[in-house]
Design an enzyme around this catalytic site. Structure first.
Site, PDB file in Angstrom:
ATOM      1  N   LYS A 155      -2.809  -5.202   7.805  1.00 32.32           N
ATOM      2  CA  LYS A 155      -2.847  -6.286   6.821  1.00 32.32           C
ATOM      3  C   LYS A 155      -4.125  -7.108   7.012  1.00 32.32           C
ATOM      4  O   LYS A 155      -4.678  -7.139   8.108  1.00 32.32           O
ATOM      5  CB  LYS A 155      -1.653  -7.218   7.036  1.00 32.32           C
TER       6      LYS A 155
ATOM      7  N   ARG B 105      11.308  -0.241   4.669  1.00 33.24           N
ATOM      8  CA  ARG B 105      12.167   0.802   4.095  1.00 33.24           C
ATOM      9  C   ARG B 105      12.354   1.957   5.076  1.00 33.24           C
ATOM     10  O   ARG B 105      13.375   2.634   5.064  1.00 33.24           O
ATOM     11  CB  ARG B 105      11.589   1.278   2.752  1.00 33.24           C
TER      12      ARG B 105
HETATM   13  N1  BES Z   1       6.971  -7.443   5.259  1.00 29.78           N
HETATM   14  C1  BES Z   1       6.182  -6.973   4.196  1.00 29.78           C
HETATM   15  C2  BES Z   1       6.513  -7.645   2.876  1.00 29.78           C
HETATM   16  C3  BES Z   1       6.008  -9.056   2.698  1.00 29.78           C
HETATM   17  C4  BES Z   1       4.668  -9.294   2.498  1.00 29.78           C
HETATM   18  C5  BES Z   1       6.891 -10.091   2.662  1.00 29.78           C
HETATM   19  C6  BES Z   1       4.225 -10.588   2.291  1.00 29.78           C
HETATM   20  C7  BES Z   1       6.453 -11.392   2.434  1.00 29.78           C
HETATM   21  C8  BES Z   1       5.108 -11.629   2.253  1.00 29.78           C
HETATM   22  C9  BES Z   1       6.377  -5.471   4.004  1.00 29.78           C
HETATM   23  O1  BES Z   1       6.600  -4.751   5.150  1.00 29.78           O
HETATM   24  C10 BES Z   1       5.123  -4.949   3.392  1.00 29.78           C
HETATM   25  O2  BES Z   1       4.113  -5.012   4.034  1.00 29.78           O
HETATM   26  N2  BES Z   1       5.207  -4.464   2.160  1.00 29.78           N
HETATM   27  C11 BES Z   1       4.075  -3.973   1.476  1.00 29.78           C
HETATM   28  C12 BES Z   1       4.473  -2.721   0.753  1.00 29.78           C
HETATM   29  C13 BES Z   1       3.312  -1.970   0.176  1.00 29.78           C
HETATM   30  C14 BES Z   1       2.458  -1.390   1.286  1.00 29.78           C
HETATM   31  C15 BES Z   1       3.832  -0.872  -0.712  1.00 29.78           C
HETATM   32  C16 BES Z   1       3.611  -5.053   0.497  1.00 29.78           C
HETATM   33  O3  BES Z   1       4.449  -5.743  -0.067  1.00 29.78           O
HETATM   34  O4  BES Z   1       2.405  -5.228   0.359  1.00 29.78           O
HETATM   35 MN    MN Z   2       4.794  -4.175   6.063  1.00 31.37          MN
END
Ligand code: BES
Ligand code: MN
Ligand code: ZN
Length: 499
Positions: free
Chosen positions: A283, A357
Site C-alpha cells: 500500500k 477474502r
Molecule cells: N483492508 C483493506 C480494505 C480497506 C482499505 C479498508 C482502506 C479501509 C480503508 C483490504 O484488505 C484491501 O486492501 N482491499 C483492497 C482490494 C483491492 C486490492 C482489490 C482495496 O480496497 O484497495
Molecule cells: Mn488489503
C-alpha cells in the site's frame, strides 16, 4: 457503570448532580421540564425563552435552581417536536453523557426516555441511553506513559413511571451489555498492531471464555490450520513472522432455557488482519497506520460474543476469527501465486492486498461444520465500500431475503445502519482466471461487489450475509479511533432472532 431506574413521582425532590429534561423548539417544554419549571417558579421557561433554542444536541446547565433538589438541571435540545424520534433521543442522551464526562460528574438522572417516539419502544430508548453513556465513558489509555484519569461517571439513572420501570430496566441491562461489548471492540481496534497481534486476539477470546460460563474458546495454531488444509488463509499468514491464530468462540445458552436454544446456531465470522501493509502489492504510506484497524471485524465478533454471553441470549452463537498479519517478505504471497483453499477451489492471487477474502474464504468453509441457520461475516474488506457509502452505512451483501430484511431492520432499530448492495451473478465474470478456479480481484469497477462475489463462492451450504465495515469501523483524523460498530447492529439482529 451502574444503570438503574428511579420512579419517584416528584422530580424536584430528586437529589443528584444532574437532572436532565428535554425541551423542544419553539419553547415547548417536555412534561418533565414543565414539572420542574413549576417547582422552580418559572425558572426553566424564562431561560428557554431568553437563550435556549432547543437545537438537537444542544445542552445547557442551570445551577442551584430554587425549589429543585438537584444541583443542576440540564436542558437538552430535542429539535422540532413533530420530528422527534429515536435518533434525536439518542443524540440528546449522547449530549448529556458527554456533558457529564466532560464536567467530571459522578452521577446523573435523565427523564428523556419517558418521551414517546414513533419508532422506538421505551425498552429501545433505555437501551440507547445506556449505550450513549457507556460510549461517552470509554477512553483509550493503554499506551500512554501517564495514565489519564478515568471518567468519574459511575451511576446513571433513568426516570420512569413505576408501571413502566421493568421495560426501562430491561433496556438498560441490554444497553450496558452492548456498551461493554463495544468498549472491548473499540479497545482491540485502538491497540497498536505490535500489541494487538493474532495471539493477543486469541488470548482475548480465551479470557472471555474464562469470564463468562456460557463461552468456550478454541485457538488453533499454525499446525492445526495446516491440518485443516486452509491453504488460502495460510498463504497470507506465512508472509509474517507473527504466528497466525484461528479462533473459535462459542456461546451455548444455559440448558435451563431450551426452546429456541435448540435452533441451529448463528455464526459470525470476523476478519482479523491485525496489520495490512498490502503485502508484496504494498500500500502507499499515507495513513497506513490505519490498517491496524483491519481486525475490526474480528473485534466486533469478540465484542458481540461478550454481550451475547453477558445477556445469556437463548440462542447458540459461534464466533470464528481467522487472524494474521499481511506483510511483504521472502515467504509472502506473490502476484501470480495459485493457492488451494480449504474448499478445494484454487485461487489465483493477482493482488496480495486483497487478503481479507483469502483468509475469510477458509473460515467460511470451516463454518459449514456447525450446520448454521445463518452465517454473517464482518470485514473491513474494501476501500471501494468507503467510496460508495462513506462513513454512514455499512455495506450489506446477501441473497437471502430473511437475512437482508433482518439486518436492515436491526440496523434501523440500533441506529447502526446498513445499505443493501447488489450481488448479481453477472459480476462473477470479473473474477475469471486463466490459471485457477477464481481470481482474488475483479478490477476497480464494483470493487466491493466483486469482493462479496468472491466470498459467495464459499457459502453455498447455508444462508449467508456479508457486512463490509471498511467505512464504519473507525474514524480518521482528529477523532481517530475505533467506533465499536457494528456491534449494536449484530446484537439487535441476534436479540430479534431470540424474540
Ligand atoms: N483492508 C483493506 C480494505 C480497506 C482499505 C479498508 C482502506 C479501509 C480503508 C483490504 O484488505 C484491501 O486492501 N482491499 C483492497 C482490494 C483491492 C486490492 C482489490 C482495496 O480496497 O484497495
Ligand atoms: Mn488489503
Ligand atoms: Zn485488509
Amino acid at each position: 457503570m451502574e444503570f438503574s431506574t428511579i420512579t419517584s413521582p416528584a422530580l424536584h425532590t430528586i437529589k443528584t448532580p444532574a437532572l436532565a429534561v428535554g425541551v423542544f423548539e419553539s419553547g415547548i417544554l417536555s412534561q418533565a421540564a414543565d414539572a420542574l419549571d413549576q417547582a422552580g417558579q418559572g425558572a426553566l421557561r424564562a431561560i428557554v425563552k431568553a437563550e435556549f433554542d432547543a437545537t438537537p444536541g444542544l445542552c445547557l446547565a442551570l445551577h442551584n435552581v430554587d425549589g429543585i433538589a438537584a444541583s443542576r438541571v440540564i436542558l437538552l435540545g430535542l429539535g422540532k417536536q413533530e420530528h422527534y424520534n429515536a435518533a434525536m433521543h439518542a443524540r440528546a442522551q449522547g449530549a448529556l453523557a458527554a456533558y457529564c464526562v466532560r464536567t467530571g460528574l459522578g452521577a446523573a438522572v435523565t427523564t428523556l426516555a419517558a418521551i414517546d417516539t414513533p419508532d422506538a419502544t421505551l425498552t429501545a430508548r433505555a437501551r440507547a441511553a445506556a449505550l450513549q453513556v457507556s460510549s461517552a465513558a470509554y477512553q483509550y489509555s493503554a499506551t500512554f506513559s501517564t495514565k489519564r484519569p478515568a471518567p468519574k461517571l459511575k451511576t446513571f439513572n433513568l426516570h420512569t413511571s413505576r408501571a413502566q420501570s421493568a421495560y426501562a430496566q430491561a433496556g438498560l441491562r441490554e444497553g450496558a451489555a452492548i456498551g461493554a461489548g463495544m468498549a472491548l471492540t473499540r479497545e482491540l481496534g485502538n491497540l497498536p498492531p505490535n500489541i494487538c497481534t493474532p495471539t493477543y486476539l486469541g488470548k482475548t477470546a480465551t479470557d472471555l471464555a474464562r469470564q463468562f460460563k456460557t463461552l468456550k474458546a478454541e485457538v488453533l495454531d499454525e499446525r492445526k490450520i495446516t491440518a485443516l488444509k486452509m491453504g488460502s488463509f495460510l498463504s497470507v499468514a506465512r508472509g509474517s513472522a507473527e504466528p497466525p491464530a484461528f479462533i473459535v468462540l462459542r456461546h451455548t445458552p444455559p440448558a435451563a432455557r431450551k426452546g429456541s436454544g435448540k435452533a441451529a446456531p448463528i455464526v459470525l465470522v470476523g476478519k482479523g488482519v491485525t496489520f495490512d501493509s498490502g503485502g508484496i502489492s504494498l500500500k502507499p504510506g499515507q495513513a497506513m497506520d490505519e490498517m491496524k484497524f483491519d481486525m475490526c471485524g474480528a473485534a466486533s465478533v469478540l465484542g458481540t460474543l461478550r454481550a451475547v454471553a453477558e445477556l445469556e441470549l437463548p440462542r447458540e452463537v459461534i464466533g470464528i476469527i481467522p487472524s494474521c498479519e499481511n506483510l511483504p517478505s521472502g515467504t509472502a504471497n506473490k502476484p501470480g501465486d495459485v493457492v488451494t483453499s480449504m474448499s478445494g477451489q484454487t485461487i489465483e492471487i493477482l493482488n496480495t492486498d486483497a487478503e481479507g477474502r483469502l483468509i475469510l474464504c477458509d473460515a467460511l468453509t470451516y463454518a459449514e461444520r456447525f450446520k448454521p441457520a445463518a452465517v454473517i461475516d464482518i470485514a473491513t474488506l474494501t476501500g471501494a465500500c468507503v467510496i460508495a457509502l462513506g462513513h454512514v452505512n455499512s455495506g450489506l451483501f446477501s441473497r437471502d431475503e430473511a437475512l437482508v430484511q433482518g439486518l436492515l431492520e436491526a440496523g434501523k432499530t440500533a441506529l447502526d445502519p446498513v445499505w443493501h448492495l447488489p450481488l448479481d451473478d453477472a459480476y462473477q465474470d470479473l473474477l475469471k482466471s486463466n490459471f485457477a478456479d477464481i481470481a482474488n480481484i475483479g478490477g476497480r469497477p464494483a470493487g466491493s461487489i466483486t469482493a462479496a462475489c468472491f466470498l459467495s463462492r464459499f457459502t453455498s451450504k447455508y444462508p449467508w450475509a456479508h457486512l463490509d465495515i471498511a467505512g464504519t469501523a473507525w474514524k480518521e483524523g482528529k477523532e481517530k479511533g475505533a467506533t465499536g460498530r457494528p456491534v449494536p447492529l449484530l446484537m439487535q439482529y441476534l436479540m430479534d432472532q431470540c424474540a
